[in-house]
Every structure is written in structure tokens, then in C-alpha cells.
Write a protein that holds these residues in place. Structure first.
Motif, PDB file in Angstrom:
ATOM      1  N   GLY A  90      15.321  32.140  84.087  1.00 35.57           N
ATOM      2  CA  GLY A  90      15.880  32.319  85.420  1.00 35.57           C
ATOM      3  C   GLY A  90      14.852  32.113  86.506  1.00 35.57           C
ATOM      4  N   LEU A  91      13.630  32.626  86.285  1.00 36.42           N
ATOM      5  CA  LEU A  91      12.569  32.433  87.268  1.00 36.42           C
ATOM      6  C   LEU A  91      12.216  30.955  87.416  1.00 36.42           C
ATOM      7  N   ALA A  92      12.134  30.247  86.296  1.00 33.77           N
ATOM      8  CA  ALA A  92      11.820  28.818  86.356  1.00 33.77           C
ATOM      9  C   ALA A  92      12.893  28.047  87.108  1.00 33.77           C
ATOM     10  N   ALA A  93      14.167  28.391  86.868  1.00 34.15           N
ATOM     11  CA  ALA A  93      15.254  27.730  87.596  1.00 34.15           C
ATOM     12  C   ALA A  93      15.196  28.049  89.084  1.00 34.15           C
ATOM     13  N   GLU A  94      14.881  29.294  89.416  1.00 31.75           N
ATOM     14  CA  GLU A  94      14.776  29.679  90.822  1.00 31.75           C
ATOM     15  C   GLU A  94      13.676  28.893  91.524  1.00 31.75           C
ATOM     16  N   TYR A  95      12.516  28.776  90.883  1.00 32.42           N
ATOM     17  CA  TYR A  95      11.399  28.070  91.506  1.00 32.42           C
ATOM     18  C   TYR A  95      11.670  26.569  91.599  1.00 32.42           C
ATOM     19  N   ALA A  96      12.386  26.027  90.625  1.00 30.32           N
ATOM     20  CA  ALA A  96      12.757  24.607  90.709  1.00 30.32           C
ATOM     21  C   ALA A  96      13.708  24.357  91.874  1.00 30.32           C
ATOM     22  N   LEU A  97      14.661  25.268  92.090  1.00 33.09           N
ATOM     23  CA  LEU A  97      15.576  25.120  93.225  1.00 33.09           C
ATOM     24  C   LEU A  97      14.832  25.238  94.551  1.00 33.09           C
ATOM     25  N   LEU A  98      13.829  26.123  94.609  1.00 29.29           N
ATOM     26  CA  LEU A  98      13.038  26.237  95.835  1.00 29.29           C
ATOM     27  C   LEU A  98      12.222  24.971  96.091  1.00 29.29           C
ATOM     28  N   ALA A  99      11.765  24.331  95.021  1.00 30.02           N
ATOM     29  CA  ALA A  99      10.963  23.118  95.171  1.00 30.02           C
ATOM     30  C   ALA A  99      11.797  21.874  95.419  1.00 30.02           C
ATOM     31  N   LEU A 100      13.111  21.950  95.179  1.00 26.96           N
ATOM     32  CA  LEU A 100      13.971  20.773  95.312  1.00 26.96           C
ATOM     33  C   LEU A 100      13.940  20.171  96.720  1.00 26.96           C
ATOM     34  N   PRO A 101      14.072  20.970  97.808  1.00 28.40           N
ATOM     35  CA  PRO A 101      14.000  20.352  99.146  1.00 28.40           C
ATOM     36  C   PRO A 101      12.649  19.694  99.423  1.00 28.40           C
TER      37      PRO A 101
END
Length: 328
Positions: A90-101
Motif C-alpha cells: 500500500g505504501l509503494a502504491a501511495e508513493y507511486a501515485l504521488l510521483a505520477l504527476p
């Protein structure tokens, strides 16, 4: 197409609610102001990095460092570890979503596909890190050069090794004394060290023990912070004044350092006790100012920030008084 696991969706929904609550607490006018600063700062930095063949590869590394540092400070890591074995997913997915923009903006500004993909993937590795170690208190500590009332300077400088950083930055400024860039970069580095000391809110009991009116409490905090900032930055200012830049540039740099130090204090108490909002706001303001020196928007923007933060910090501190003028 594989479906997203239900626990992961539940975690992402929970994080979305927490972030939305924090943004509502931030307030719409502060959100607009800080959002404009963030777009100006991040947009300018990404534009320059995307157009540089090597600079674009620095973006994923810088982003990883920022996410890694924020991850280790998260207060909910112990809870997430106890909540389930797959919390790192979950943390990895959260950080990937933050890095997407960031990755999308980097690609849109002309960077290579490799740098964009690395920007998207690399911050997820921060989920592998554990929480920061708590320092074991020692019965005897060396006597600090700062007054105990200036606890940010006492504990903060011990925590980040401020004395060693000061000596290293001074040595670098002396080494590059022939050019103005050396002392200027040393001053900017020292400001970042001071920033690390003022990013963590103290317990509310320390505010209650002060038992002062918000105006006098803020005045005392500002006097101590600006005094120590001026004393510790004086050697860098002298080196800048005796460099080709001259005394005028040294005075301007010293004045900007003191203004930004004052802003750190006001931001800290304007968003007290929310450590996330404190560090987020401090980072945006300092990053915007340091990334775009000489911007003509600085004077009116700094004036608006000082006025708004002074009002908000006094209002926030008024809720943490136990004397007869405080609130129940």
C-alpha cells in the motif's frame, strides 16, 4: 486485466480521506497560496531539469530522497506494520501515485522516457525503509552554546549535527571565497540546516508552560531564532561582503536569510501541531525562494505571507493558553 486487491483499495481510500481532511484543515486561501508557490517552484525546477540531458536523471533521485525522508517520519508506520503483512504494498502504491504527476510533467516538458519511468518507480522503494530510530536519551550531554529556551537550536543542532555542518559549510565558503557563489551556497545550506530544526512541533505542554500572550510568546521565539541565525550566519556574510559581490549583496543575502528564518517560525505556529502541514509549507516557501533568486514577485509575496502567517500563528497560539486570557 488483474484486479486491484481489496486491502490495497481500502488503504488508498483511507489515505485519500486523511489527505483531504488535512487539505480542508489547511484552508482554501492558504491552499491557493501554497499551491501557486508549489507550481511555480516545481514547474521551474522540472523545466530546467527536463531540458538538461543529465539533470533529468537527478529528478527521480531527489524525489526518492524526499519521499524516503518523509516516509521515515510517518507516525503511523508502527500501526501499519501491525495492521497487516502487506502494508508495504500500500505504501509503494501511495508513493507511486504521488510521483505520477511529477513523472507526467517531466515527460511533457521533453525529458526522456527512461527518466520519466524511473521517476514513477523509484519513489516506491521508500516503502522498504523502516521508521527513524529514536535517540536514546543520555543522562549527561555536553553543554550547549545556545540557551535552553531556544530548544530548537539545542536539540535540533544535536540531532542533525549542526556544528559539523556549520564547520563544513564555512570551510567550503572559505575555499570558494574568490567567487560569490561559494558563500551564497553556504548561506543557503545553513538555512536548510536551520529549517530541519524548526520542522517538528514541540509538545503542547511546552506552550502551556510558557503561559504568555501569543504576541509575547511569538516575539520571544523570533528574537531567539533571529539572533542565533544572525550570529551563526555572520561569518558567511563577512566572506560574501569581502568577495567580488561586495557588502550590498552580503546585506541583501543576510536580510533574506533573517526573513526566511522568521517565516519558518511563523509557519511552525500557524499550522501547529500538524507536523505534515508545517514541513510541507516550510519546504514550499524555502524551495520557491531559493530556486528563483531575484524574482520581482518576492516583495509583495513575502509581505502577504508575513501578514497572513502572523495573524494565523497568533490565532493558533491563542488556543494553547491556560492563563485567564486563554480559551477553554
Amino acid at each position: 486485466m488483474p484486479s486491484i486487491p481489496t486491502p490495497l483499495l481500502a488503504y488508498l481510500r483511507l489515505r485519500a480521506r486523511v489527505v483531504s481532511r488535512q487539505l480542508r484543515e489547511l484552508g482554501w486561501w492558504r491552499l491557493v497560496l501554497l499551491g501557486a508557490l508549489l507550481l511555480a517552484f516545481a514547474g521551474g525546477a522540472l523545466r530546467q531539469a527536463a531540458q538538461h540531458p543529465r539533470g533529468q536523471w537527478a529528478v527521480p533521485l531527489v524525489l526518492l530522497g524526499l519521499v524516503w525522508s518523509a516516509h521515515r517520519r510517518r507516525p503511523d508506520l508502527v500501526f501499519l506494520r501491525a495492521a497487516g503483512p502487506d502494508f508495504r504494498l500500500g505504501l509503494a502504491a501511495e508513493y507511486a501515485l504521488l510521483a505520477l504527476p511529477v513523472a507526467g510533467a517531466l515527460l511533457a516538458l521533453g525529458a526522456g522516457v527512461g527518466a520519466g519511468l524511473l521517476t514513477l518507480i523509484l519513489p516506491s522503494l521508500a516503502a522498504l525503509a523502516g521508521p527513524a530510530r529514536e535517540r536514546t536519551p543520555r543522562l549527561r550531554r555536553p553543554r550547549s552554546l545556545f540557551r535552553s529556551e531556544a530548544f530548537e537550536w539545542v536539540s535540533g543542532m544535536r540531532g542533525v549535527g549542526g556544528g559539523l555542518w556549520w564547520l563544513a559549510l564555512l570551510a567550503g565558503a572559505l575555499w570558494q571565497h574568490a567567487t560569490p557563489l561559494g558563500p551564497v551556497l553556504a548561506l543557503a545550506g545553513w538555512l536548510l540546516v536551520v529549517l530541519s530544526c524548526y520542522g517538528t512541533p514541540e509538545p503542547a505542554t511546552m506552550l502551556l508552560l510558557a503561559a504568555r500572550r501569543p504576541e509575547s510568546f511569538l516575539r520571544r521565539r523570533l528574537v531567539l531564532a533571529l539572533g542565533y541565525a544572525a550570529l551563526t550566519a555572520a561569518p558567511f556574510g563577512w566572506l560574501l561582503a569581502t568577495s567580488p559581490a561586495g557588502p550590498g549583496a552580503a546585506g541583501g543575502a543576510a536580510g533574506l536569510l533573517l526573513v526566511l528564518t522568521g517565516l519558518l517560525i511563523l509557519i511552525k505556529y500557524a499550522f501547529y501541531p500538524n507536523g505534515f502541514l508545517i514541513r510541507f509549507s516550510q519546504g514550499i516557501v524555502i524551495g520557491f525562494v531559493l530556486s528563483q533568486p531575484g524574482n520581482p514577485v518576492y516583495p509583495p509575496l513575502l509581505a502577504a505571507l508575513l501578514g497572513g502567517l502572523l495573524w494565523q500563528s497568533r490565532r493558533r497560539l491563542g488556543q494553547f493558553r491556560y492563563d485567564e486570557g486563554g480559551r477553554e
